[in-house]
Design an enzyme around this catalytic site. Structure first.
Site, PDB file in Angstrom:
ATOM      1  N   GLY A 199       9.702  -1.165  13.985  1.00  0.00           N
ATOM      2  CA  GLY A 199       8.614  -1.807  14.711  1.00  0.00           C
ATOM      3  C   GLY A 199       9.109  -2.380  16.020  1.00  0.00           C
ATOM      4  O   GLY A 199      10.113  -1.929  16.592  1.00  0.00           O
ATOM      5  N   SER A 200       8.441  -3.410  16.482  1.00  0.00           N
ATOM      6  CA  SER A 200       8.739  -3.968  17.797  1.00  0.00           C
ATOM      7  C   SER A 200      10.029  -4.778  17.773  1.00  0.00           C
ATOM      8  O   SER A 200      10.433  -5.331  16.744  1.00  0.00           O
ATOM      9  CB  SER A 200       7.586  -4.862  18.264  1.00  0.00           C
ATOM     10  N   THR A 201      10.663  -4.872  18.929  1.00  0.00           N
ATOM     11  CA  THR A 201      11.876  -5.675  19.063  1.00  0.00           C
ATOM     12  C   THR A 201      11.582  -7.145  18.787  1.00  0.00           C
ATOM     13  O   THR A 201      12.397  -7.843  18.169  1.00  0.00           O
ATOM     14  CB  THR A 201      12.467  -5.507  20.470  1.00  0.00           C
ATOM     15  N   GLU A 202      10.427  -7.622  19.210  1.00  0.00           N
ATOM     16  CA  GLU A 202      10.063  -9.025  18.990  1.00  0.00           C
ATOM     17  C   GLU A 202      10.048  -9.362  17.502  1.00  0.00           C
ATOM     18  O   GLU A 202      10.623 -10.368  17.070  1.00  0.00           O
ATOM     19  CB  GLU A 202       8.685  -9.295  19.607  1.00  0.00           C
TER      20      GLU A 202
ATOM     21  N   LYS B 238       5.534  -2.179   2.671  1.00  0.00           N
ATOM     22  CA  LYS B 238       4.285  -2.562   3.328  1.00  0.00           C
ATOM     23  C   LYS B 238       3.995  -1.604   4.479  1.00  0.00           C
ATOM     24  O   LYS B 238       4.742  -1.555   5.452  1.00  0.00           O
ATOM     25  CB  LYS B 238       4.351  -3.984   3.891  1.00  0.00           C
TER      26      LYS B 238
ATOM     27  N   GLY C   7      11.486  -7.586  15.123  1.00  0.00           N
ATOM     28  CA  GLY C   7      12.831  -7.365  14.624  1.00  0.00           C
ATOM     29  C   GLY C   7      13.716  -8.591  14.798  1.00  0.00           C
ATOM     30  O   GLY C   7      14.518  -8.934  13.913  1.00  0.00           O
TER      31      GLY C   7
ATOM     32  N   CYS D 112       8.951   5.412  19.558  1.00  0.00           N
ATOM     33  CA  CYS D 112       9.985   4.467  19.992  1.00  0.00           C
ATOM     34  C   CYS D 112      10.999   5.133  20.919  1.00  0.00           C
ATOM     35  O   CYS D 112      11.495   4.516  21.852  1.00  0.00           O
ATOM     36  CB  CYS D 112      10.707   3.883  18.779  1.00  0.00           C
TER      37      CYS D 112
ATOM     38  N   GLU E  98       8.506  -1.569  27.288  1.00  0.00           N
ATOM     39  CA  GLU E  98       7.988  -0.468  26.485  1.00  0.00           C
ATOM     40  C   GLU E  98       6.458  -0.500  26.508  1.00  0.00           C
ATOM     41  O   GLU E  98       5.844  -1.440  26.020  1.00  0.00           O
ATOM     42  CB  GLU E  98       8.488  -0.587  25.040  1.00  0.00           C
TER      43      GLU E  98
END
Length: 482
Positions: free
Chosen positions: A233-236, A181, A238, A289, A386
């Site tokens: 992608g973002s830590t959130e 995706k 992840g 990143c 970030e």
């Protein structure tokens, strides 16, 4: 005397964008039921309509990938798989200009970056992994390591085609099939890559591409037919993925956020360091990143470095991403621009001093001037969170240990840079920095043979190099075992 650069726009005639796109499943494009617009962030022009994939679309893609794995891909030798990857790499080189222009239109990054960095690296990843396809017994994973099966891959918008290559190339080389995706705002080059798969005569179902938003990605992560997850992608997000697969036997690599420290010691070559600082934070509009978003300067040279950095920043050309003279392009989306502005305003409110060079930003599109903050402390949010934009926080230090302590004082651990003429100091600092990738007297240099990944909230696992192959393989029997 000052020389003005005349406009040098790259023609977009080489690119043919369809008014509407479907998904790429089992070797063919299939119509989607719902669509959303993808826009040019530099002009806000609607480029096309992208399909919003649902559970049924993911089901079809996973079924096609599983069938291709069982019937075809897993039965091919590594040598035969490698031939397909070599073919894809060569086609990417042949169509490099087309991909570069399309990436710039859809993403907003300067054409000189897509043309000279992104697309050449994409081809290099396929060439590199093609070479591994018949040598997996020598990857340090025992004799005859096995693929997991179907890999679900979710990629971000900052390096759309390059992140696709980072994921797809090792998956195919190791014998897995793929359901991928692309990011919601940057799907066009992934869909053009689907045409490359057709042109390379890749067996149907080996690569499937389902476009959509976060709900589409969640459907991939939660699908029982997916054996391996690869996410950037973002830590959130992840963390959500980690929680979702915790009770399953799915394997995962997660390349997440970062707040990279760029440390400049008093014996550093200052002019070279300034170039590295600019490249570390303003490359790709700071949408990186591993960006060097924290500059940590030794006090004795801080004023000199900041003065030279301001002179260098005043020469950064902001504007039309298709202009070959442009250094800094458009912010990828309105939502990301809002986030950058909000965190920068917080920096102002926390007492840091903002500075940007004089530059005329276009009236249309999403733009943010290159920005530095001085007077930043470890407690400031702009030193911890970030921002993911062209914003640099500057801190100072007196002793080498203080530099290390400040660099490591972050929830992230993805990257760091060290600037010094002393090799011993570079080795000492690199041993004490908690970062997955450390550059010495350079920044943002990538190679397919070099593993990439982080510690702490920057993710799990590695991508690239021999280490990256392990994420797609089950350990085989030890050589000589019965």
């Amino acid at each position: 005397m000052t020389f003005e650069y005349a406009p040098a726009p790259e023609s977009r005639a080489i690119v043919s964008i369809k008014p509407k796109y479907g998904h790429f499943i089992n070797g063919s494009f299939v119509a989607g039921k719902k669509h959303f617009p993808t826009i040019n962030p530099a002009t806000e022009e609607v480029l096309s309509l992208i399909s919003l994939g649902g559970v049924s679309d993911v089901d079809k893609a996973v079924a096609a990938a599983q069938k291709a794995y069982t019937k075809t891909w897993s039965k091919l030798s590594g040598k035969e798989r490698g031939k397909y990857l070599y073919r894809i790499a060569r086609i990417l080189q042949e169509r490099a200009r087309e991909f570069a222009v399309l990436e710039t239109l859809d993403n907003g990054k300067p054409i000189r970056e897509t043309r000279d960095i992104d697309i050449p690296l994409v081809a290099a990843h396929f060439f590199y992994h093609a070479g591994w396809a018949d040598k997996l017994d020598y990857a340090g994973l025992g004799h005859s390591p096995k693929a997991y099966g179907v890999a679900g891959q979710i990629i971000p918008w900052n390096f759309p085609l390059l992140m696709l290559a980072w994921k797809v190339a090792p998956a195919l080389a190791t014998g897995n099939t793929v359901v991928l995706k692309p990011a919601e705002t940057t799907s066009l080059t992934a869909l053009l890559f689907a045409e490359v798969c057709q042109q390379a005569e890749l067996p149907d179902g080996v690569v499937n591409i389902v476009t959509g938003d976060g709900s589409t990605g969640a459907a991939i992560v939660n699908h029982p037919g997916i054996h391996k997850i690869a996410f950037t992608g973002s830590t959130e997000v992840g963390k959500k993925i980690a929680r979702a697969i915790a009770a399953t036997d799915k394997k995962a690599t997660l390349e997440l956020g970062g707040k990279g420290a760029n440390i400049v010691f008093d014996d550093a070559p200052v002019d070279e360091a300034v170039e590295g600082i600019v490249n570390g934070i303003f490359f790709n509009q700071g949408h990186v990143c591993c960006a060097g978003s924290r500059l940590i300067l030794q006090e004795s040279i801080a004023d000199e470095v900041i003065e030279k950095l301001k002179v260098r920043m005043s020469k950064i050309r902001v504007g039309d991403p298709l202009d070959k003279n442009t250094d800094l392009g458009a912010i990828n989306s309105k939502e990301q621009l809002v986030k950058i502005k909000e965190l920068s305003a917080i920096g102002d409110g926390e007492g840091a001093q903002r500075w940007s060079p004089q530059c005329n930003l276009p009236d249309k599109g999403f733009w943010f001037a290159p920005t530095i903050f001085t007077g930043v402390t470890q407690a400031n949010r702009i030193a911890q969170e970030e921002i993911f934009g062209p914003v640099l926080s500057i801190l100072t230090f007196r002793t080498p240990q203080e530099a290390i302590d400040k660099a490591n004082n972050t929830p992230f651990g993805l990257s760091a840079g060290i600037w010094s003429e002393k090799g011993s100091r570079i080795f000492w600092a690199s041993q004490h920095l908690k970062a997955g990738v450390i550059w010495a007297n350079t920044f943002n240099k990538f190679d397919p043979a070099s593993p990439f990944g982080g510690y702490k909230e920057s993710g799990w696992g590695r991508e690239g190099g021999k280490h990256g192959l392990a994420a797609y393989l089950k350990n085989g029997k030890e050589t000589g075992a019965k």
